[in-house]
Structures are given as structure tokens and as C-alpha cells.
Design a protein around this motif. Structure first.
Motif, short mmCIF file in Angstrom:
data_model
loop_
_atom_site.label_atom_id
_atom_site.label_comp_id
_atom_site.label_asym_id
_atom_site.label_seq_id
_atom_site.Cartn_x
_atom_site.Cartn_y
_atom_site.Cartn_z
N PRO A 1 -17.95 9.68 -29.31
CA PRO A 1 -18.48 9.13 -27.85
C PRO A 1 -19.63 8.27 -27.91
N ARG B 1 -15.11 10.12 -22.28
CA ARG B 1 -14.96 11.14 -22.94
C ARG B 1 -13.53 11.41 -23.36
N ARG B 2 -12.49 11.07 -22.56
CA ARG B 2 -10.90 11.27 -22.94
C ARG B 2 -10.65 9.99 -23.71
N CYS C 1 -17.97 8.93 -16.87
CA CYS C 1 -18.14 9.65 -18.22
C CYS C 1 -17.06 10.65 -18.64
N GLU C 2 -16.54 11.09 -17.79
CA GLU C 2 -15.24 11.98 -18.18
C GLU C 2 -14.01 11.19 -18.83
#
Length: 198
Positions: A92, A82-83, A78-79
Motif C-alpha cells: 500500500p 487497501r483492497r 482507505c479500505e
């Protein structure tokens, strides 16, 4: 006598954290149902980078062995997603909706860190080459091939009725020109219409 200029306090950064990557200068839009591996390869090519170098620049730790975009899938935590969305300047939710997602490994889906994993695909579920004309219409208009998954409710084939290109085998690296076969286009258009009562 003039008053001393005020200085802004430097924001505190937790040890071990990285500064966020600035948004990219180029806009690379994904194709509908494009694989994450294909999109990342096209995005990296726009900056004249390899996918591994682009992931490294975004501080995304990748595991697995990257291969051709049609033979592997890229699963993002998930991170990491997002990045990537922040770098591409694509919301997103839009990026998640555009990119086809196979069920990711549990270790990636629940990972709190910024990680990605390359995973090989069996021939039965490998994506198909996208229409070259549709790909060129997307900024930054590079001829880097794109790979998409066919619609789940239709036969396993990619037919672009606008540009008269078709593909049904991932071993075929570019779509076939079907301008001389109008029956294929007609059959595809008919298959997309909702069934009518007899």
C-alpha cells in the motif's frame, strides 16, 4: 480401527462481509505520478475488463460517472485502496507513493466502507499523456495509454528525455516525437539541475 479424520473448523464470517479477493495473476506497475483513474484503466485492460467491472469484482462500490482517464480522477477510500493494493500485490505505501492524489472529497476520505468516486477534472488540472515507450516497458506490456500529472516544481509539460517524447496539452491523446528538437530535451535536463551560484 482408524481414528476419524479431524476437520478444520470453518472460520466465522460476519454477516454482510465479503471474502477477500485473491491476488491478481498479472503484475501491472504504476508509472510515477500516474493518476488512479489511468492506473485502474490499464489494470482492467490487462484482464480485458472495464474499470467498472474490475471495481465490482473487487467489491468496491463506485459512484459518479466514469469517463476517459484524462478527464476524470478516481478517489478511493482507505479500505478500497487497501483492497486494490492486495489485488495488485503492490504494498500500500508503494502504491500510494506512485499514484498522484488530488485532495479527495471528505465523504470518501473518511468513509469506513469500500467505496470509490469518479470525479471530473477541469482542463487546467487534467493529466498529460505519458511516454508510450515508458508505458510499454511496464508489465504486462500493453499499449494502453497512461496519464500522469507533471512534476509540481516544473512547467506544465511532460518530456521524456530517454525516449524523446513530449506533451503539454491533455487534448493531445499521444505524446509528440521530439527527436528533431534536441533543444527541448536539453532545456528539460537543465531545468532539473539544482541552481548554481553565478
Amino acid at each position: 480401527m482408524t481414528a476419524p479424520a479431524r476437520t478444520r473448523p470453518t472460520p466465522a464470517v460476519r454477516p454482510g462481509t465479503m471474502w477477500p479477493s485473491p491476488p491478481g495473476a498479472l503484475r501491472v506497475r504504476p508509472l510515477p505520478r500516474e493518476t488512479a483513474a489511468s492506473y485502474l484503466t490499464r489494470l482492467a485492460a490487462a484482464y480485458h475488463l472495464s474499470p467498472a467491472h474490475l471495481l465490482g469484482g473487487l467489491h468496491i462500490t463506485a459512484t459518479g460517472t466514469p469517463a476517459a482517464p484524462h478527464a476524470t480522477e478516481l478517489h478511493l477510500s482507505c479500505e478500497a485502496a487497501r483492497r486494490l493494493a492486495a489485488f495488485t500485490r503492490i504494498p500500500p505505501a508503494h502504491l500510494d507513493r506512485a499514484l498522484t492524489r488530488r485532495p479527495p472529497p471528505a465523504a470518501i476520505a473518511t468513509a469506513p466502507s469500500t467505496t470509490a468516486r469518479w470525479q471530473p477534472l477541469t482542463p487546467a488540472v487534467q493529466p498529460l499523456p505519458a511516454c508510450t515507450a515508458c508505458t510499454l516497458r511496464r508489465p504486462p506490456h500493453h499499449a494502453t495509454p497512461a496519464w500522469i500529472h507533471p512534476a509540481p516544481d516544473l512547467p506544465r509539460a511532460m518530456i521524456c528525455t530517454r525516449h524523446q517524447q513530449a506533451s503539454s496539452d491533455p487534448r493531445q491523446r499521444i505524446p509528440l516525437d521530439i527527436r528533431t528538437l534536441p533543444k527541448l530535451t536539453h532545456a528539460r535536463l537543465t531545468a532539473r539541475r539544482p541552481p548554481t551560484t553565478a
